[in-house]
Design a protein around this motif. Structure first.
Motif, mmCIF file in Angstrom:
data_model
loop_
_atom_site.group_PDB
_atom_site.id
_atom_site.type_symbol
_atom_site.label_atom_id
_atom_site.label_comp_id
_atom_site.label_asym_id
_atom_site.label_seq_id
_atom_site.Cartn_x
_atom_site.Cartn_y
_atom_site.Cartn_z
ATOM 1 N N LYS A 63 0.823 -1.213 0.000
ATOM 2 C CA LYS A 63 0.000 0.000 0.000
ATOM 3 C C LYS A 63 0.856 1.262 0.000
ATOM 4 C CE LYS A 63 -3.949 -2.376 1.849
ATOM 5 N NZ LYS A 63 -4.751 -2.747 2.965
ATOM 6 N N SER A 98 1.027 4.048 -3.122
ATOM 7 C CA SER A 98 0.933 5.493 -2.894
ATOM 8 C C SER A 98 2.122 6.230 -3.506
ATOM 9 C CB SER A 98 0.853 5.771 -1.396
ATOM 10 O OG SER A 98 0.793 7.152 -1.152
ATOM 11 N N GLU A 130 -2.890 4.866 -6.467
ATOM 12 C CA GLU A 130 -3.982 4.614 -5.523
ATOM 13 C C GLU A 130 -5.326 4.440 -6.207
ATOM 14 O OE1 GLU A 130 -1.402 7.649 -3.177
ATOM 15 O OE2 GLU A 130 -2.088 7.442 -5.219
ATOM 16 N N TRP A 145 -5.450 1.144 -7.997
ATOM 17 C CA TRP A 145 -5.465 0.027 -7.056
ATOM 18 C C TRP A 145 -6.832 -0.119 -6.398
ATOM 19 C CZ3 TRP A 145 -4.843 -4.424 -5.149
ATOM 20 C CH2 TRP A 145 -5.102 -4.700 -3.815
ATOM 21 N N TYR A 146 -7.367 0.983 -5.887
ATOM 22 C CA TYR A 146 -8.639 0.875 -5.166
ATOM 23 C C TYR A 146 -9.800 0.543 -6.098
ATOM 24 C CZ TYR A 146 -6.259 2.034 -0.906
ATOM 25 O OH TYR A 146 -5.413 1.979 0.177
#
Length: 143
Positions: A103, A107, A112, A115-116
């Motif tokens: 994580k 970043s 991000e 990924w999310y």
């Protein structure tokens, strides 16, 4: 039986060793057990053991280790076109603290959002498959 997809997704996202979620066929609600105790008063006197042993009334949601977050991370890395980013992320995924390092690296690489979005899609697939397997109709959005 009907359930809101968001309720199942929230349960999957919050699943840990100390939190267990079950779907109540009677109330058509996702119930949270924290450290073995029901977290709200929806169904008084219900224990986690009772819920897990009563498949006619309750269906356990996938637990933390059934979700395979590590596999979701690997799938994300395999989708990346930039080989350097992929290599950095793969290297972060080894040993103790792999999830935290992954994580942090996501970043640092400004990945991000990607990924999310990938993670949310993977969780949605798990949630929908669980609902279909258990004969539960999914409502995607509150109207």
């Amino acid at each position: 039986m009907i359930v809101y997809l968001r309720d199942v997704l929230d349960a999957l996202d919050a699943a840990t060793d100390s939190t267990v979620f079950v779907f109540s066929k009677k109330s058509e609600r996702v119930l949270l057990f924290f450290e073995g105790s029901l977290a709200d008063e929806l169904e008084k006197n219900l224990t986690l053991e009772d819920a897990l042993n009563d498949s006619d009334s309750y269906i356990p949601l996938p637990r933390e280790y059934e979700i395979h977050e590590y596999q979701i991370m690997e799938n994300f890395v395999n989708c990346l076109e930039d080989e350097d980013e992929a290599r950095e992320l793969l290297n972060s995924m080894h040993g103790k603290g792999a999830f935290r390092r992954f994580k942090e690296k996501v970043s640092l690489l400004s990945l991000e959002d990607r990924w999310y979005n990938h993670r949310e899609e993977a969780y949605e697939k798990i949630a929908v498959e669980w609902c279909v397997k258990n004969g539960i109709k999914v409502i995607k959005y509150v109207e």
